[in-house]
Design an enzyme around this catalytic site. Sequence first.
Site, short mmCIF file in Angstrom:
data_model
loop_
_atom_site.label_atom_id
_atom_site.label_comp_id
_atom_site.label_asym_id
_atom_site.label_seq_id
_atom_site.Cartn_x
_atom_site.Cartn_y
_atom_site.Cartn_z
N ASP A 78 0.68 -0.95 -0.15
CA ASP A 78 0.10 0.04 -0.10
C ASP A 78 0.82 1.20 -0.31
O ASP A 78 1.20 1.99 0.74
CB ASP A 78 -1.38 0.31 1.42
CG ASP A 78 -1.83 0.87 1.03
OD1 ASP A 78 -1.86 1.54 0.36
OD2 ASP A 78 -2.93 0.98 2.48
N ASP A 277 -2.43 5.76 -5.34
CA ASP A 277 -2.19 4.50 -4.23
C ASP A 277 -2.57 2.98 -4.70
O ASP A 277 -3.72 2.81 -5.65
CB ASP A 277 -3.29 5.02 -3.59
CG ASP A 277 -3.71 4.39 -1.93
OD1 ASP A 277 -2.93 3.44 -1.77
OD2 ASP A 277 -4.82 4.39 -1.88
#
Length: 503
Positions: A78, A277
Amino acid sequence: MHLLAGAAIAAFTSTCLASPGYLKLDVERRAPLDRRLVRRQNSDGSFDAPVTQNTNKLEYLVNITVGTPAQRLAVTLDTGSSDLWVPAASAPLCRKGGCDAGTFDPSASSTYNVIDEGGFNITYAAPGDSDAGDWATDTITVGGSDPIRDQQIGVALSLFDSHGVMGVGFDTNEANNPSPDGVYPSVMDNLQSAGIINRKAYSLYLNDLQANKGSIIFGGIDTTKYTGDLVALPLQAGPEGYVSEFYVTLTSVSFTDHTGQTTQLSPEGYAQSVLLDSGTSQTLLTDDVFSALANGFGAVDIGQGSYVVPCKFAGINGTISYSFGGDGGVTIDVPVSQVVGNLEFPPENFADKSGGCDFGFGPPIGGFSILGDTFLRSAYVVYDISNGVAALAQAAENRTSTSSIAVIPTGTTIPGASVTATATGTQIPDAQATEEPAVPTASVQGTSLVLTGTPTFNLGAATTAAATGTAAATTTSSGRANAAAAPTAALLGLGLAAGVMVL
């Protein structure tokens, strides 16, 4: 744990290539993810655990080890968060066999040390979606790296999510923890301090939707994985007013159909800060751009932030183009085949014989505009934490060579990035963040879901079949509504997301 049909469990095989200054490892694709991760929100409205959304689409995992002797796990990679946390083997969900990417047993590690008992807690959007436990330190490796000792981690003892997360963002964006100044050495900090990399920077190559693996290179760039120029973009201030995440300036979005006709989707003068992201599966665009794109494909809202189009649209010869940085910037072209994803409605429950598939876009969540995996699969991205810069180029799909890796040195330059764009962007104004996108909502007639979207783009032969109809709700033998029925429940206010797993 109940997984959607066709779920692929993460494999515990990994290719690690290391050399002085960089560490390359596989990023393995998994489908589908059955959880929605969003920022933890405090009672005063502030956010302190920046783990971004990832719905029931695809996710990308890397292999790590924790403890002495080493225990192997896979965790979501992430770029939008900064903490490493893992599921404890004693968590009830794991004891029931629900932790399909591995678990961590603190009692089996001789180097495990609790530093804040009960202090770790992350809460997500779905009702009851919370992971909590202890802050601790232990020895870890990342994809077969040299050991990193005394890495702070969260160990989730009370677990809703089936596996952990490795955040590789700014340490200033970490969740609440016992450190006096609110910041502890992150995985990225420790990769640098251990001498594994020279700079807190890495490059990400997810590869295309059909590929099983991509790669991340900590401290390096693979020049065989992109085409054209690698363009550096200065990072923009986030919602907090300073640079702590990978926000860059998006200046244009357009769609080009199979005839070469281009439709501009963003207004003149568009300059929006968007977050790069990997922890978000969808691409979340401002309402005006998202509505234009969704209506162009005839997408319909089935509830809980999910939108559906006929699965045959994955075969369209069309491209969504994103431009960044204004003059001297870069444009990334995303084929439609990379954004039409998981089957939500089988053909027998959908008017179009190809079935209904997830449309990999949505409106902003909480005022955040995010370029997630449905964008990142087509981009080669360099994330430079040390200098507050991201660099983008068009990804070259399915390249397997590893012969041209350039080490990212100490300093400020990014190897191969000869151009720096300068345009600045803004966050979505609060008033606009609360607006609803102008996209048709699926309606309910009895136990059936009626889809009413009609494409406005020229989609060629793909539009010859009807794009509207009825999808009937069905139930599995276990009594759990299937993917066709769950959206109906959402529309009826029952709070179920399409494809959410039931424990």
